[in-house]
Design an enzyme around this catalytic site. Structure first.
Site, PDB file in Angstrom:
ATOM      1  NE  ARG A   1      -4.136  -1.932   2.009  1.00 45.52           N
ATOM      2  CZ  ARG A   1      -4.156  -3.043   2.728  1.00 45.52           C
ATOM      3  NH1 ARG A   1      -3.215  -3.277   3.624  1.00 45.52           N
ATOM      4  NH2 ARG A   1      -5.121  -3.932   2.563  1.00 45.52           N
TER       5      ARG A   1
ATOM      6  CE  LYS B   1      -1.602  13.041 -14.237  1.00 43.60           C
ATOM      7  NZ  LYS B   1      -2.098  13.408 -15.583  1.00 43.60           N
TER       8      LYS B   1
ATOM      9  CD  GLU C   1       5.673  15.600 -22.749  1.00 45.14           C
ATOM     10  OE1 GLU C   1       5.094  16.636 -22.344  1.00 45.14           O
ATOM     11  OE2 GLU C   1       5.084  14.515 -22.907  1.00 45.14           O
TER      12      GLU C   1
ATOM     13  CE  LYS D   1       4.314  16.846 -14.431  1.00 46.11           C
ATOM     14  NZ  LYS D   1       4.584  15.577 -15.153  1.00 46.11           N
TER      15      LYS D   1
ATOM     16  CD  GLU E   1      -5.415  15.108 -14.863  1.00 44.15           C
ATOM     17  OE1 GLU E   1      -6.162  14.466 -15.616  1.00 44.15           O
ATOM     18  OE2 GLU E   1      -4.174  15.050 -14.919  1.00 44.15           O
TER      19      GLU E   1
ATOM     20  NE  ARG F   1      -0.529  16.106 -12.437  1.00 42.47           N
ATOM     21  CZ  ARG F   1       0.245  15.504 -11.548  1.00 42.47           C
ATOM     22  NH1 ARG F   1      -0.010  15.654 -10.255  1.00 42.47           N
ATOM     23  NH2 ARG F   1       1.259  14.747 -11.923  1.00 42.47           N
TER      24      ARG F   1
ATOM     25  CG  ASN G   1      -2.726  15.193 -19.832  1.00 46.14           C
ATOM     26  OD1 ASN G   1      -1.651  14.614 -19.810  1.00 46.14           O
ATOM     27  ND2 ASN G   1      -3.630  15.071 -18.887  1.00 46.14           N
TER      28      ASN G   1
ATOM     29  CG  HIS H   1      -0.010  14.383 -23.565  1.00 45.12           C
ATOM     30  ND1 HIS H   1       0.555  15.581 -23.952  1.00 45.12           N
ATOM     31  CD2 HIS H   1       0.964  13.714 -22.899  1.00 45.12           C
ATOM     32  CE1 HIS H   1       1.811  15.629 -23.517  1.00 45.12           C
ATOM     33  NE2 HIS H   1       2.080  14.501 -22.893  1.00 45.12           N
TER      34      HIS H   1
ATOM     35  CG  HIS I   1      -2.089   9.174 -24.373  1.00 47.59           C
ATOM     36  ND1 HIS I   1      -2.615   9.622 -23.179  1.00 47.59           N
ATOM     37  CD2 HIS I   1      -0.754   9.367 -24.268  1.00 47.59           C
ATOM     38  CE1 HIS I   1      -1.643  10.061 -22.399  1.00 47.59           C
ATOM     39  NE2 HIS I   1      -0.507   9.910 -23.047  1.00 47.59           N
TER      40      HIS I   1
ATOM     41  CG  HIS J   1       5.035  10.013 -24.651  1.00 48.53           C
ATOM     42  ND1 HIS J   1       3.668   9.835 -24.689  1.00 48.53           N
ATOM     43  CD2 HIS J   1       5.240  11.119 -23.874  1.00 48.53           C
ATOM     44  CE1 HIS J   1       3.069  10.764 -23.973  1.00 48.53           C
ATOM     45  NE2 HIS J   1       3.997  11.561 -23.479  1.00 48.53           N
TER      46      HIS J   1
END
Length: 362
Positions: A121, A143, A185, A227, A237, A242, A246, A249, A253, A266
């Site tokens: 956990r 993330k 990026e 960032k 988010e 946030r 993206n 993105h 993706h 990417h």
């Protein structure tokens, strides 16, 4: 530099940007995590020789350690690879005071980060990014995640690291394709939040391509600052702030999914995705054409694609179907990050799908 997720300084962590700092990883761990007695160093096969000495250094400061090596590439960002890391942690008899150290690019950082987030956990994580993309983006912000066959990053968790160690020296040997992919990026940060930085990138493009340390250090530092500010404002988010990170993105993706992970890097997918997003914003009258022109010129200067290669089959219906799996969507409606001026983007949920498909081609 210190990152304070959610505006909570007491739980913040340091980003150390310094040539040669990779060699200080063991000392950093014992300083930040004095109770840690076990650590797994996760890396990929291309970086084994770089990461392996860290295990000896950790043992030298009284921390039991093991090296876990995954195959290079996006295919390792999987549930199967995750189980392998769990096995190494269990073999080391790692308890909840253990640490996972991610030495690599975005794939290793996301995979190892999710292992740290979920093992018992949650155990501590130290990010040691070795690619430009990871240095400026994926290693900062907490993330983590893995891919599923139906989409990218669909399983994961927010898990802030205990610290991030950025050693610009390792960029000297980074393959050109990976280096150029990271620049996508970098361009993104200028478009979404800092027009002056975008102009600085245009002015210094030659030195950036030459990997001149005199420009790389301020470049990485500025991206991390930008960032960190977004993460502090919207750690999980939930407010939409946030989501602006993206930009490009949602398209990217989908392209990666359709191409098969690993066919497009990417960064290459993000470059094409930002082109589509800016093209869409122009068609909607949100930005003047010169913003798209400048973005396109800078991406091409950094040797990045602005259109999908012919080998990638991406019919509009298939792209839309893949985009509908994006995590930003609400109740099945596409939510797209689009520029409203150079240096500012917003999230829109009212873009007709026919406009989206029209933006896929010039």
């Amino acid at each position: 530099m210190r990152v304070s997720p959610g505006g909570r300084p007491a739980t913040g962590y340091d980003i150390v940007l310094q040539a040669g700092v990779l060699r200080e990883t063991a000392a950093f761990l014992t300083d930040r995590l004095p109770d840690c007695r076990a650590a797994v160093v996760v890396t990929d096969g291309n970086l084994r020789d770089l990461a392996a000495p860290l295990t000896d250094a950790l043992r030298g400061v009284g921390v039991a350690s093991a090296l876990h090596v995954v195959e290079p590439g996006e295919k390792s960002k999987s549930l199967e690879s995750l189980h392998g890391i769990y096995g190494t942690l269990l073999d080391l008899k790692a308890d909840r005071r253990a640490c996972v150290i991610a030495v690599g690019g975005g794939v290793v950082g996301d995979l190892a980060g999710f292992a740290a987030a979920s093992y018992m956990r949650g155990v501590s994580l130290i990010q040691v990014p070795t690619s430009l993309l990871a240095m400026v983006d994926s290693s900062v912000g907490g993330k983590t995640g893995v891919n599923l066959p139906r989409g990218k990053n669909l399983v994961g968790a927010f898990h802030q690291p205990a610290g991030v160690l950025v050693d610009p020296d390792v960029l000297r040997t980074l393959p050109d394709r990976e280096y150029h992919g990271g620049l996508a990026e970098v361009v993104k940060y200028g478009v979404i939040s800092d027009a002056a930085f975008f102009g600085w990138l245009e002015e210094n493009a030659g030195a950036i391509l030459d990997r001149d340390p005199a420009v790389l250090v301020p470049l990485i530092a500025r991206c991390c600052e930008l960032k960190a500010a977004v993460v502090a404002a919207d750690e999980f988010e939930t407010t939409g702030v946030r989501a602006t990170l993206n930009y490009g993105h949602t398209f990217a993706h989908a392209f990666e999914n359709l191409a098969g992970y690993g066919v497009l890097s990417h960064g290459e997918a993000v470059s094409v995705g930002m082109t589509c997003a800016a093209r869409l914003a122009v068609s909607r009258g949100m930005i003047p054409p010169d913003v798209l022109t400048r973005q396109t010129a800078l991406l091409e200067r950094f040797r990045l694609p602005i259109e999908l290669p012919a080998a990638v089959e991406a019919p509009p219906d298939a792209v839309l179907a893949a985009m509908r799996s994006d995590k930003k969507n609400v109740a099945g409606a596409l939510r797209l990050v689009l520029p409203v001026r150079l240096g500012e983007v917003r999230v829109f949920a009212d873009v007709p799908e026919e406009q989206v498909t029209a933006a896929l081609t010039p």
